[in-house]
Design an enzyme around this catalytic site. Structure first.
Site, PDB file in Angstrom:
ATOM      1  N   HIS A 145      42.872  34.784  30.970  1.00 20.29           N
ATOM      2  CA  HIS A 145      42.565  33.438  31.687  1.00 20.29           C
ATOM      3  C   HIS A 145      42.525  33.470  33.156  1.00 20.29           C
ATOM      4  O   HIS A 145      43.083  34.616  33.722  1.00 20.29           O
ATOM      5  CB  HIS A 145      43.905  32.604  31.451  1.00 20.29           C
ATOM      6  CG  HIS A 145      45.109  32.966  31.675  1.00 20.29           C
ATOM      7  ND1 HIS A 145      45.828  33.957  30.986  1.00 20.29           N
ATOM      8  CD2 HIS A 145      45.949  32.561  32.844  1.00 20.29           C
ATOM      9  CE1 HIS A 145      47.126  34.135  31.718  1.00 20.29           C
ATOM     10  NE2 HIS A 145      47.025  33.555  32.525  1.00 20.29           N
ATOM     11  N   HIS A 147      42.721  31.614  36.942  1.00 19.87           N
ATOM     12  CA  HIS A 147      43.250  30.560  37.639  1.00 19.87           C
ATOM     13  C   HIS A 147      42.243  30.028  38.617  1.00 19.87           C
ATOM     14  O   HIS A 147      41.935  31.100  39.579  1.00 19.87           O
ATOM     15  CB  HIS A 147      44.553  30.880  38.302  1.00 19.87           C
ATOM     16  CG  HIS A 147      45.706  31.260  37.505  1.00 19.87           C
ATOM     17  ND1 HIS A 147      46.586  30.325  37.047  1.00 19.87           N
ATOM     18  CD2 HIS A 147      46.066  32.476  36.600  1.00 19.87           C
ATOM     19  CE1 HIS A 147      47.484  31.104  36.204  1.00 19.87           C
ATOM     20  NE2 HIS A 147      47.077  32.070  36.090  1.00 19.87           N
TER      21      HIS A 147
END
Length: 159
Positions: A145, A147
């Site tokens: 993932h 950010h």
């Protein structure tokens, strides 16, 4: 301002800086602890991001296409803090686990960051993209993932 008042102002400023630093260190320490705790069985477990990617856990997406979905972080570290995930994990629990056949997906994720940054009004002033990789990178969810952080001045070094 007399010397006594100036001394009180300096003391309050110094005390508040220490309090903020202590709070930040405690927060960072809990993230580090969590990252080390989940690292041992990271590749075997399903994750909250896997469930979001499959639509089992609903989110309010800020962006979505066939390959990825982006949503606001529940614990934001900046005025704008968005998480971007590939919908399918496909062994991509960490960036260091990326395979050659996943280069297209990785490029798509980076391009999507720029689309989201423009959509969120971050592109002109700038923003930060972070990928935590492994326990020493404080990765606490083992589904790759990104950010996307913006809306304030970022500091350097980051952590």
């Amino acid at each position: 301002i007399n010397a006594e008042t100036w001394g009180m102002i300096r003391h309050l400023f110094h005390s508040s800086r220490l309090a903020v630093r202590s709070l930040a260190q405690r927060s960072m320490s809990s993230e580090v602890t969590k990252a080390h705790a989940v690292a041992s069985n990271a590749d075997q477990e399903d994750t909250i991001f896997g469930k979001i990617g499959r639509g089992e856990i609903p989110v309010n997406p800020v962006y979505q296409d066939d390959l990825c979905i982006a949503f606001r972080d529940m614990n934001p570290q900046a005025p704008t803090h968005i998480i971007l995930i590939p919908k399918e994990r496909d062994g991509l629990s960490r960036l260091c686990r990326a395979r050659e056949d996943q280069k297209g997906l990785l490029g798509h994720l980076m391009y999507t960051v720029s689309v989201i940054a423009k959509q969120e009004g971050l592109a002109d002033d700038g923003y930060r993209v972070v990928i935590n990789d492994g326990p020493k990178g404080s990765q606490s969810v083992y589904h790759l993932h990104l950010h996307i952080l913006g809306g304030r001045q970022m500091t350097w070094p980051p952590g």
